[in-house]
Design a protein around this motif. Structure first.
Motif, short mmCIF file in Angstrom:
data_model
loop_
_atom_site.label_atom_id
_atom_site.label_comp_id
_atom_site.label_asym_id
_atom_site.label_seq_id
_atom_site.Cartn_x
_atom_site.Cartn_y
_atom_site.Cartn_z
N ALA A 260 -52.52 -94.76 -55.72
CA ALA A 260 -53.13 -96.09 -55.75
C ALA A 260 -54.59 -96.06 -56.16
N THR A 261 -55.16 -94.88 -56.34
CA THR A 261 -56.60 -94.77 -56.58
C THR A 261 -57.03 -95.43 -57.87
N THR B 5 -57.96 -93.91 -50.43
CA THR B 5 -56.67 -94.51 -50.79
C THR B 5 -55.69 -93.41 -51.18
N GLY C 82 -60.18 -97.77 -47.94
CA GLY C 82 -58.88 -97.31 -47.47
C GLY C 82 -58.86 -97.22 -45.96
N GLY D 59 -59.74 -102.56 -46.28
CA GLY D 59 -58.30 -102.38 -46.14
C GLY D 59 -57.53 -103.51 -46.80
N ARG D 60 -56.26 -103.27 -47.04
CA ARG D 60 -55.39 -104.26 -47.67
C ARG D 60 -54.70 -105.17 -46.65
N SER E 260 -58.55 -88.10 -51.26
CA SER E 260 -57.12 -88.14 -51.57
C SER E 260 -56.67 -86.77 -52.08
N VAL F 95 -57.08 -99.26 -57.42
CA VAL F 95 -58.18 -99.72 -56.57
C VAL F 95 -59.51 -99.58 -57.29
N GLU G 7 -47.07 -94.00 -43.45
CA GLU G 7 -48.06 -93.51 -44.40
C GLU G 7 -47.41 -92.61 -45.44
#
Length: 333
Positions: free
Chosen positions: A82-83, A78, A7, A30-31, A104, A86, A278
């Motif tokens: 979204a965890t 993350t 993340g 990262g994405r 998170s 992922v 964010e």
């Protein structure tokens, strides 16, 4: 030592910098290709931490396998929603017998699981003893600027918490260990909902008295629910409870307080969120808090009003009236 952070938002990037003080190699997944490229070529995350240098020991990657290969400590940074997704992609690459720290601060809407419970739900049992959670008053920008920050790291296995503590200790980042995984997580998640309420009071111009009342009664709500779920009430008076709550309800860098302030000024939630880079975790956690209240029978009046404002378009001023005119009761009930 090699560390891995999953993340590349502001907090993940800031923690990668902390890890770099004790690790020769830190891989940051990262994405976003532009973020990954900037970290590797400019040693900066211009999207989430503009102008703050990133250690040359940090290398960003778009490849989860590359990020996790040979890691001796894994940080999951993350957003809570979204965890699960992922983890589904990452679990085949996760190293065995290595601490996995989630940072998170949320509760999954569909299952009402905390993040450590979600990890246990997603990962084989052999990983469970190595799961930990980090929480406390820690704005990413201040952490990245190496301003003094103190947090709590909790794990059911104290040895894991101590390993994480040693890996993250620096001159400006200090952590305390705990075995109260439940309390640390409920404090970290629900304070975001209370911060939205505090922001709304500020946006409505209700003054310092109202903000102090929201923080205090918000802590009472958090503690009631956390204790019902098995937490030690003393945890909620510590860093991951009162400490994080005060910071998030009063700090100018708080995303959740910002959402509340804009709601208090009459703006629509969709418009507010659409202008943010964010995630404000408290928005989704408000739904989880409402559902947990219904499931457990624990009263969460402030969280409930935030839910009504966010999801049922209730007027913020009317929410304050409804809170103030509730049936009188003893403070400690």
């Amino acid at each position: 030592m090699r560390g891995s952070v999953i993340g590349s938002g502001s907090f993940g990037t800031a923690l990668a910098n902390v890890l770099a003080a004790n690790c020769e190699d830190v891989r940051l997944w990262g994405r976003e290709p532009t973020v990954v490229d900037a970290i590797n070529t400019r040693h900066e995350n211009p999207t989430y931490l503009p102008g703050i240098p990133i250690s040359e020991r940090v290398r960003a990657t778009l490849d989860l396998q590359d990020a996790l290969d040979g890691a001796e400590l894994v940080v999951l940074a993350t957003p809570s929603h979204a965890t699960r997704q992922v983890l589904a992609r990452a679990k085949d690459f996760l190293p065995r017998n290595v601490p996995i720290i989630t940072v998170s601060k949320g509760i999954e809407n569909e299952t009402l699981l905390t993040m450590t419970e979600l990890l246990e739900d997603c990962l084989p049992e052999e990983f469970h003893p190595y799961i930990a959670v980090l929480s406390g008053p820690s704005f990413a920008k201040e952490l990245a600027r190496r301003m003094p920050t103190v947090v709590t790291i909790a794990s059911h296995w104290d040895k894991v918490a101590v390993r994480c503590q040693k890996a993250l200790q620096t001159e400006t980042f200090r952590s305390y260990t705990s075995t109260d995984v439940v309390g640390v997580q409920y404090g970290g998640a629900l304070k975001n909902v209370i911060a939205i309420a505090a922001g709304m009071a500020d946006g409505l111009g209700m003054g310092h008295n109202a903000r102090a009342a929201i923080i205090t009664r918000g802590l009472a709500e958090i503690t009631r629910l956390a204790v019902r779920k098995g937490a030690n009430p003393l945890t909620l008076s510590g860093l991951s409870g009162m400490g994080d709550l005060v910071l998030t309800c009063t700090g100018e860098l708080s995303r959740n307080r910002h959402v509340g302030m804009e709601l208090g000024k009459g703006k629509k939630l969709a418009d507010i969120l659409g202008q943010m880079k964010e995630v404000a975790e408290g928005v989704k956690t408000a739904r989880s808090a409402r559902d947990l209240s219904l499931k457990t029978g624990v009263e969460l009046p402030i969280c409930h009003q935030v839910y009504l404002i966010a999801y049922e378009d209730k007027n913020a001023k009317m929410a304050v009236v409804d809170l103030m005119t509730r049936q009188p009761k003893s403070e400690l009930v």
